[in-house]
Design a protein around this motif. Structure first.
Motif, PDB file in Angstrom:
ATOM      1  N   VAL A 141       0.850  -1.184   0.000  1.00 43.55           N
ATOM      2  CA  VAL A 141       0.000   0.000   0.000  1.00 43.55           C
ATOM      3  C   VAL A 141       0.889   1.237   0.000  1.00 43.55           C
ATOM      4  CG1 VAL A 141      -1.976   1.144   1.047  1.00 43.55           C
ATOM      5  CG2 VAL A 141      -1.626  -1.305   1.426  1.00 43.55           C
ATOM      6  N   TYR A 183       0.730   5.666  -0.286  1.00 48.67           N
ATOM      7  CA  TYR A 183      -0.136   6.829  -0.131  1.00 48.67           C
ATOM      8  C   TYR A 183       0.585   8.085  -0.584  1.00 48.67           C
ATOM      9  CZ  TYR A 183      -2.396   3.762   3.370  1.00 48.67           C
ATOM     10  OH  TYR A 183      -3.006   2.719   4.027  1.00 48.67           O
ATOM     11  N   ARG A 189       2.613   1.167   3.610  1.00 53.01           N
ATOM     12  CA  ARG A 189       2.113   0.291   4.676  1.00 53.01           C
ATOM     13  C   ARG A 189       1.955  -1.109   4.102  1.00 53.01           C
ATOM     14  NH1 ARG A 189      -2.880  -1.593   6.131  1.00 53.01           N
ATOM     15  NH2 ARG A 189      -3.886  -0.328   4.509  1.00 53.01           N
ATOM     16  N   SER A 213      -0.250  -4.258   4.035  1.00 49.17           N
ATOM     17  CA  SER A 213      -1.698  -4.344   4.263  1.00 49.17           C
ATOM     18  C   SER A 213      -2.042  -5.218   5.463  1.00 49.17           C
ATOM     19  CB  SER A 213      -2.410  -4.868   3.017  1.00 49.17           C
ATOM     20  OG  SER A 213      -1.911  -6.131   2.654  1.00 49.17           O
ATOM     21  N   THR A 273      -0.624  -5.002   8.266  1.00 41.25           N
ATOM     22  CA  THR A 273      -0.288  -4.238   9.466  1.00 41.25           C
ATOM     23  C   THR A 273      -1.049  -2.917   9.486  1.00 41.25           C
ATOM     24  OG1 THR A 273       1.558  -3.029   8.476  1.00 41.25           O
ATOM     25  CG2 THR A 273       2.038  -5.218   9.353  1.00 41.25           C
ATOM     26  N   ASP A 274      -0.788  -2.121  10.537  1.00 37.49           N
ATOM     27  CA  ASP A 274      -1.560  -0.896  10.692  1.00 37.49           C
ATOM     28  C   ASP A 274      -0.732   0.372  10.568  1.00 37.49           C
ATOM     29  OD1 ASP A 274      -1.131  -2.266  13.637  1.00 37.49           O
ATOM     30  OD2 ASP A 274      -0.571  -0.151  13.593  1.00 37.49           O
ATOM     31  N   THR A 275       0.573   0.254  10.485  1.00 40.28           N
ATOM     32  CA  THR A 275       1.435   1.434  10.598  1.00 40.28           C
ATOM     33  C   THR A 275       1.910   1.919   9.238  1.00 40.28           C
ATOM     34  OG1 THR A 275       2.157   0.766  12.787  1.00 40.28           O
ATOM     35  CG2 THR A 275       3.551   2.343  11.614  1.00 40.28           C
ATOM     36  N   GLN A 276       1.785   3.228   9.012  1.00 42.77           N
ATOM     37  CA  GLN A 276       2.319   3.848   7.811  1.00 42.77           C
ATOM     38  C   GLN A 276       3.714   4.394   8.093  1.00 42.77           C
ATOM     39  OE1 GLN A 276      -0.202   6.638   5.722  1.00 42.77           O
ATOM     40  NE2 GLN A 276      -2.051   5.457   6.153  1.00 42.77           N
ATOM     41  N   TYR A 277       4.574   4.252   7.083  1.00 41.54           N
ATOM     42  CA  TYR A 277       5.931   4.774   7.159  1.00 41.54           C
ATOM     43  C   TYR A 277       6.077   5.872   6.107  1.00 41.54           C
ATOM     44  CZ  TYR A 277       6.839   0.762  10.089  1.00 41.54           C
ATOM     45  OH  TYR A 277       6.778  -0.143  11.108  1.00 41.54           O
ATOM     46  N   PHE A 278       6.570   7.003   6.557  1.00 46.68           N
ATOM     47  CA  PHE A 278       6.614   8.183   5.704  1.00 46.68           C
ATOM     48  C   PHE A 278       7.998   8.435   5.135  1.00 46.68           C
ATOM     49  CE2 PHE A 278       2.514  10.316   6.142  1.00 46.68           C
ATOM     50  CZ  PHE A 278       1.948   9.580   7.163  1.00 46.68           C
TER      51      PHE A 278
END
Lengths: 117, 112
Positions: free
Chosen positions: B31, B33, B94, B96, B98-103
């Motif tokens: 995923v 973004y 992220r 899918s 898991t719940d954490t986004q990495y920027f």
């Protein structure tokens, strides 16, 4: 629609002291995640701490801890022994469900924290 | 270290001149973004990809497009930048499961 509110646009704290940042949210969901992200002046967004809504125990990461009150829909961040490097914008964020194909974050407007020597 | 990389870090373009921002990742997350963040504001989600499936936010202007040629890369195309499009553009990834986004570090876009 879910909303996240951070009522403190700016805060300051003396080095080595403790500070608490507030966050409230609104949702009708029962399963969700909450996050605190830190964005220093260099602008890289970094995860500070996360909380799963189904867990009653408050998350802790070294000097960072949360006070998660599910019924009150409150998710505050406590920073102990504040350091100059903690100076940053702090965003509270909400994610509904378990991620999957969506996992979209809804951010609050942020709290600018200044740690003073 | 596995990471999210954005190039360039600073981009200057002229009003109406198409511009492309790049994001790559070594995390193998499925995923990706794109967020727009204006000064002193929260990031605003523009769209995201789940694998090859594109998901546009309802209020994202048509001026903004995206491409994801493979798992590692994702591009943000602004077809005709206006002065109001000047902002920091953040890419995040992220897995899918898991719940954490990495920027990534972001690209600061200036429109002259």
């Amino acid at each position: 629609a879910q909303t996240v509110t951070q009522s403190q646009p700016e805060m300051s704290v003396q080095e080595a002291e403790t500070v608490t940042l507030s966050c409230t949210y609104d949702t009708s969901e029962n399963n969700y995640y909450l996050f605190w992200y830190k964005q220093p002046p260099s602008r890289q967004m970094i995860l500070v701490i996360r909380q799963e809504a189904y867990k009653q125990q408050n998350a802790t990461e070294n000097r960072f801890s949360v006070n998660f009150q599910k019924a009150a829909k409150s998710f505050s961040l406590k920073i102990s022994d504040s350091q100059l490097g903690d100076t940053a914008m702090y965003f509270c964020a909400f994610m509904e469900g378990y991620g999957g194909s969506q996992g979209n974050l809804i951010f609050g407007k942020g709290t600018k924290l200044s740690v003073k020597p | 270290d596995a990471m999210v990389i954005q190039n360039p870090r600073y981009q200057v373009t002229q009003f109406g001149k198409p511009v492309t921002l790049s994001c790559s990742q070594t995390l193998n997350h499925n995923v990706m973004y794109w967020y727009q963040q204006k000064s002193s504001q929260a990031p605003k989600l523009l769209f995201h990809y789940y694998d090859k499936d594109f998901n546009n936010e309802a209020d994202t202007p048509d001026n903004f497009q995206s491409r994801r040629p493979n798992t590692s890369f994702c591009f943000l195309d602004i077809r005709s930048p206006g002065l109001g499009d000047a902002a920091m553009y953040l890419c995040a990834t992220r897995a899918s499961s898991t719940d954490t986004q990495y920027f990534g570090p972001g690209t600061r876009l200036t429109v002259l």
